[in-house]
Design an enzyme around this catalytic site. Structure first.
Site, PDB file in Angstrom:
ATOM      1  N   TRP A  10      -9.819   8.514  13.067  1.00 43.49           N
ATOM      2  CA  TRP A  10      -9.163   9.223  11.968  1.00 43.49           C
ATOM      3  C   TRP A  10      -9.960  10.459  11.571  1.00 43.49           C
ATOM      4  O   TRP A  10      -9.398  11.477  11.185  1.00 43.49           O
ATOM      5  CB  TRP A  10      -8.969   8.289  10.789  1.00 43.49           C
ATOM      6  CG  TRP A  10      -8.222   8.892   9.637  1.00 43.49           C
ATOM      7  CD1 TRP A  10      -8.668   9.045   8.356  1.00 43.49           C
ATOM      8  CD2 TRP A  10      -6.887   9.442   9.652  1.00 43.49           C
ATOM      9  NE1 TRP A  10      -7.701   9.635   7.578  1.00 43.49           N
ATOM     10  CE2 TRP A  10      -6.597   9.890   8.347  1.00 43.49           C
ATOM     11  CE3 TRP A  10      -5.920   9.590  10.643  1.00 43.49           C
ATOM     12  CZ2 TRP A  10      -5.388  10.495   8.003  1.00 43.49           C
ATOM     13  CZ3 TRP A  10      -4.706  10.186  10.313  1.00 43.49           C
ATOM     14  CH2 TRP A  10      -4.454  10.623   9.009  1.00 43.49           C
ATOM     15  N   GLU A  55      -0.761  10.487  11.538  1.00 46.06           N
ATOM     16  CA  GLU A  55      -0.977   9.136  12.052  1.00 46.06           C
ATOM     17  C   GLU A  55      -0.479   8.998  13.489  1.00 46.06           C
ATOM     18  O   GLU A  55      -1.098   8.308  14.295  1.00 46.06           O
ATOM     19  CB  GLU A  55      -0.283   8.103  11.154  1.00 46.06           C
ATOM     20  CG  GLU A  55      -0.899   7.946   9.770  1.00 46.06           C
ATOM     21  CD  GLU A  55      -2.293   7.326   9.795  1.00 46.06           C
ATOM     22  OE1 GLU A  55      -2.734   6.850  10.872  1.00 46.06           O
ATOM     23  OE2 GLU A  55      -2.935   7.299   8.735  1.00 46.06           O
ATOM     24  N   TYR A  94     -11.627  12.345   1.573  1.00 43.93           N
ATOM     25  CA  TYR A  94     -10.343  11.730   1.892  1.00 43.93           C
ATOM     26  C   TYR A  94     -10.279  10.322   1.296  1.00 43.93           C
ATOM     27  O   TYR A  94      -9.276   9.942   0.670  1.00 43.93           O
ATOM     28  CB  TYR A  94     -10.139  11.678   3.407  1.00 43.93           C
ATOM     29  CG  TYR A  94      -8.971  10.825   3.819  1.00 43.93           C
ATOM     30  CD1 TYR A  94      -7.665  11.254   3.609  1.00 43.93           C
ATOM     31  CD2 TYR A  94      -9.173   9.572   4.412  1.00 43.93           C
ATOM     32  CE1 TYR A  94      -6.586  10.452   3.964  1.00 43.93           C
ATOM     33  CE2 TYR A  94      -8.107   8.770   4.775  1.00 43.93           C
ATOM     34  CZ  TYR A  94      -6.814   9.216   4.547  1.00 43.93           C
ATOM     35  OH  TYR A  94      -5.748   8.410   4.889  1.00 43.93           O
TER      36      TYR A  94
END
Length: 202
Positions: free
Chosen positions: A65, A57, A35
């Site tokens: 995350w 988000e 990522y």
């Protein structure tokens, strides 16, 4: 367990030099590295992708995350490929189905916010031509390239994220406060916060 759709990317990173210098927030998890290397900080202009990150988000609030990344393909499956037109029409039965889905984050407020935000997303499109046009006008169409040496210098929110979050709230969006908006700006490349020692800066 990772989906086959991202396995090719992970394979590339398994053979990559593991001594590659990355931003310090990036752990040794192969999915996190992929990522960081292939998405974080790279400008996104396509509306479906921009909506995908809005969804992710908003779910990330209060969580790591990496937790979201590991469930990303399950979110994609549960939310019809992040098709905001379909999501805006979700029924109460669909909400109950999502709340029973153990593969995603089962938070009624966040699920309701995604449905609400899909509707507001389309309102922005009608006003600006695309959500991309709306978002990128805040920076004149060009990403902000910061020059931080360490992650301790990177803010969790800025005056610009305050401004965007305030405008989104005025337009009826939910679960998108300033801190979440700044993380979103980083994710879609509105700001590039790779630290100076990261290979992405080299």
């Amino acid at each position: 367990m990772y989906f086959a759709g991202v396995s090719f990317l992970l394979d590339l990173h398994r053979v990559k030099n593991m001594e590659t210098k990355r931003c310090a927030w990036c752990t040794k998890d192969i999915l996190y590295q992929a990522y960081h290397d292939e998405e974080w900080g790279i400008p996104v202009y396509e509306d479906t992708k921009l909506f995908e990150f809005l969804v992710l988000e908003s779910f990330q609030a209060g969580l790591s995350w990496l937790t979201i990344l590991k469930r990303r393909e399950y979110f994609r499956e549960a939310f019809d490929g992040f098709d905001y037109k379909k999501i805006a029409r979700y029924s109460e039965n669909k909400v109950l189905e999502l709340l029973s889905n153990e593969k995603i984050i089962r938070h009624k407020g966040k699920i309701s916010a995604v449905i609400n935000n899909a509707e507001k997303f389309q309102q922005v499109q009608r006003e600006f031509g695309s959500f991309s046009e709306y978002l990128w006008q805040f920076v004149g169409g060009e990403p902000i390239k910061n020059h931080f040496k360490t992650i301790s210098e990177i803010p969790s929110a800025t005056e610009l994220s305050d401004k965007i979050a305030k405008d989104l709230k005025k337009r009826g969006f939910r679960f998108l406060g300033s801190t979440t908006v700044y993380a979103y700006m980083q994710a879609v490349g509105v700001v590039d916060d790779h630290t100076s020692d990261c290979w992405k800066r080299q």
